[in-house]
Design a protein around this motif. Structure first.
Motif, PDB file in Angstrom:
ATOM      1  N   TYR A 131       0.285  -0.890   0.198  1.00 19.37           N
ATOM      2  CA  TYR A 131       0.279  -0.473  -0.261  1.00 19.37           C
ATOM      3  C   TYR A 131       0.484   1.327  -0.100  1.00 19.37           C
ATOM      4  O   TYR A 131       0.675   2.025  -1.138  1.00 19.37           O
ATOM      5  CB  TYR A 131      -1.093  -0.789   1.381  1.00 19.37           C
ATOM      6  CG  TYR A 131      -1.504   0.782   1.490  1.00 19.37           C
ATOM      7  CD1 TYR A 131      -2.730   1.618   0.190  1.00 19.37           C
ATOM      8  CD2 TYR A 131      -1.353   1.970   2.787  1.00 19.37           C
ATOM      9  CE1 TYR A 131      -3.076   2.678  -0.204  1.00 19.37           C
ATOM     10  CE2 TYR A 131      -2.213   3.106   2.569  1.00 19.37           C
ATOM     11  CZ  TYR A 131      -3.088   3.560   1.720  1.00 19.37           C
ATOM     12  OH  TYR A 131      -3.961   4.486   1.723  1.00 19.37           O
ATOM     13  N   ALA A 168      -3.058   1.143  -5.232  1.00 10.16           N
ATOM     14  CA  ALA A 168      -3.686   1.323  -3.278  1.00 10.16           C
ATOM     15  C   ALA A 168      -5.174   1.368  -3.098  1.00 10.16           C
ATOM     16  O   ALA A 168      -4.883   0.555  -1.594  1.00 10.16           O
ATOM     17  CB  ALA A 168      -3.210   2.484  -3.814  1.00 10.16           C
ATOM     18  N   SER A 172      -5.760  -1.371   0.678  1.00 10.67           N
ATOM     19  CA  SER A 172      -5.798  -0.498   1.633  1.00 10.67           C
ATOM     20  C   SER A 172      -7.327  -0.843   2.405  1.00 10.67           C
ATOM     21  O   SER A 172      -7.408  -0.829   2.869  1.00 10.67           O
ATOM     22  CB  SER A 172      -6.319   1.049   1.219  1.00 10.67           C
ATOM     23  OG  SER A 172      -6.567   1.290   2.604  1.00 10.67           O
TER      24      SER A 172
END
Ligand SMILES: *[C@@H]1O[C@H](CO)[C@@H](O)[C@H](O)[C@H]1NC(C)=O
Ligand SMILES: *[C@@H]1O[C@H](CO)[C@@H](O)[C@H](O)[C@H]1NC(C)=O
Ligand SMILES: *[C@@H]1O[C@H](CO)[C@@H](O)[C@H](O)[C@H]1NC(C)=O
Ligand SMILES: *[C@@H]1O[C@H](CO)[C@@H](O)[C@H](O)[C@H]1NC(C)=O
Ligand SMILES: *[C@@H]1O[C@H](CO)[C@@H](O)[C@H](O)[C@H]1NC(C)=O
Ligand SMILES: *[C@@H]1O[C@H](CO)[C@@H](O)[C@H](O)[C@H]1NC(C)=O
Ligand SMILES: CC(=O)N[C@H]1CO[C@H](CO)[C@@H](O)[C@@H]1O
Length: 269
Positions: A131, A168, A172
């Motif tokens: 991440y 990402a 996440s």
């Protein structure tokens, strides 16, 4: 692997953009000013070094069903595995895309990078670093788009930034973090190359891992400020004060609490 066909698609799209520009009425003057410059070469070498860093990070972890089941939490492990493999594959495509465009860049030379990776003790920390790195590359490529001379290079960087942003956010969602704040005053962070090359275990900086294999591209037009939404990019940052992304507040509790210890010399295992 099916890199060939997908890269062709990516570049045909880029080619169509170029064709549309050069067939316009101002074709002759615009085609010369659209050619890649040595500044674009610097940007592409920087982009290549960052892309390859992330690509090697993923290939150092064997993604299998036991990894996926630890990452999955409430989602089906087989879907998580497919998504992680798809992310790794897409990150491979980004390196190929940079490589292909680099053939048009004067004196492009692949940086010879000897990367260092953080020690990964468990799957949770793999996910956290994935991440952190995907977020950093997203903001780094948004920032680098302010350093180009050729539309083709900006076009590539826009696609790479969007690609890493989607990765990402997916990763996440596997962490128990707040991704979107209603009180945020910023667009997605943008990181200037000087900040990206700084050391420290923080989102926005990769200097601890790159081994100095690439330098910051020169900024052709001075400090950038983008609108009233605090998505500023500056050409330099003050050392030691850089843990806050230049784009403003960080999008998760994990990245904002990262410390600058930077002890990142152990190989991933
Ligand atoms: C899955 O991969 C991890 C590391 O990536 C490894 O430690 C583990 O032994 C693998 N499990 C299987 C069943 O292959
Ligand atoms: C990505 O590329 C690496 C080599 O750089 C390769 O080992 C790996 O299998 C590729 N992964 C995918 C999912 O394409
Ligand atoms: C997620 O974080 C919240 C606090 O931010 C905590 O109350 C909750 O237990 C966490 N959930 C999991 C599954 O860790
Ligand atoms: C935004 O709200 C969160 C809680 O929802 C709070 O922790 C944070 O401090 C707030 N940030 C600002 C800049 O007000
Ligand atoms: C961005 O630029 C504006 C206008 O120059 C300034 O007021 C603001 O403080 C800057 N924000 C950040 C995060 O640097
Ligand atoms: C780097 O930051 C992450 C996230 O905050 C943390 O989990 C990790 O332990 C840190 N690594 C080092 C080497 O400090
Ligand atoms: C990758 C990840 O965040 N996994 C978490 C799944 O949920 C358990 C608790 O329910 C956490 O311990 C894991 O870290």
């Amino acid at each position: 692997m099916h890199l060939g066909s997908q890269i062709t698609w990516l570049l045909v799209t880029g080619g169509a953009l170029t064709c549309a520009q050069s067939s316009s009425s101002s074709a002759s003057s615009s085609s010369t000013s659209c050619a890649l410059t040595s500044g674009d070469t610097q940007v592409l070498q920087y982009t290549w070094a960052l892309s390859k860093f992330l690509n090697n990070f993923y290939s150092s972890v064997a993604l299998n069903s036991s990894v996926a089941s630890q990452v999955s939490n409430s989602t089906s492990a087989s879907k998580v595995l497919a998504n992680l493999q798809g992310i790794e594959h897409a990150d491979n495509l980004t390196v190929e895309a940079v490589r292909e465009l680099s053939s048009k860049a004067p004196n492009f030379k692949e940086p010879s990078c000897s990367y260092t990776y953080p020690s990964i003790s468990n799957i949770h920390s793999f996910v956290q670093y994935a991440y952190q790195f995907e977020s950093t590359l997203c903001g780094a490529f948004i920032g680098a788009a302010g350093y180009t001379k050729s539309p083709e290079v900006s076009f590539l960087l826009a696609r790479l930034a969007a690609e890493h942003s989607s990765h990402a956010i997916y990763i996440s969602s596997r962490l128990n973090s707040s991704m979107f704040m209603a009180n945020s005053s910023s667009l997605i962070p943008a990181y200037a190359p000087t900040q990206v090359l700084m050391t420290g275990n923080v989102t926005g900086s990769l200097g601890s891992y790159l081994g100095g294999c690439v330098s910051a591209p020169s900024n052709p037009c001075g400090a950038l400020k983008i609108g009233p939404l605090e998505a500023n990019i500056t050409s330099s940052v003050v050392a030691g004060s850089s843990s806050t992304p230049l784009g403003g507040s960080s999008s998760s509790s994990m990245s904002s609490s990262a410390s600058a210890s930077g002890s990142a010399s152990a190989r991933l295992h």
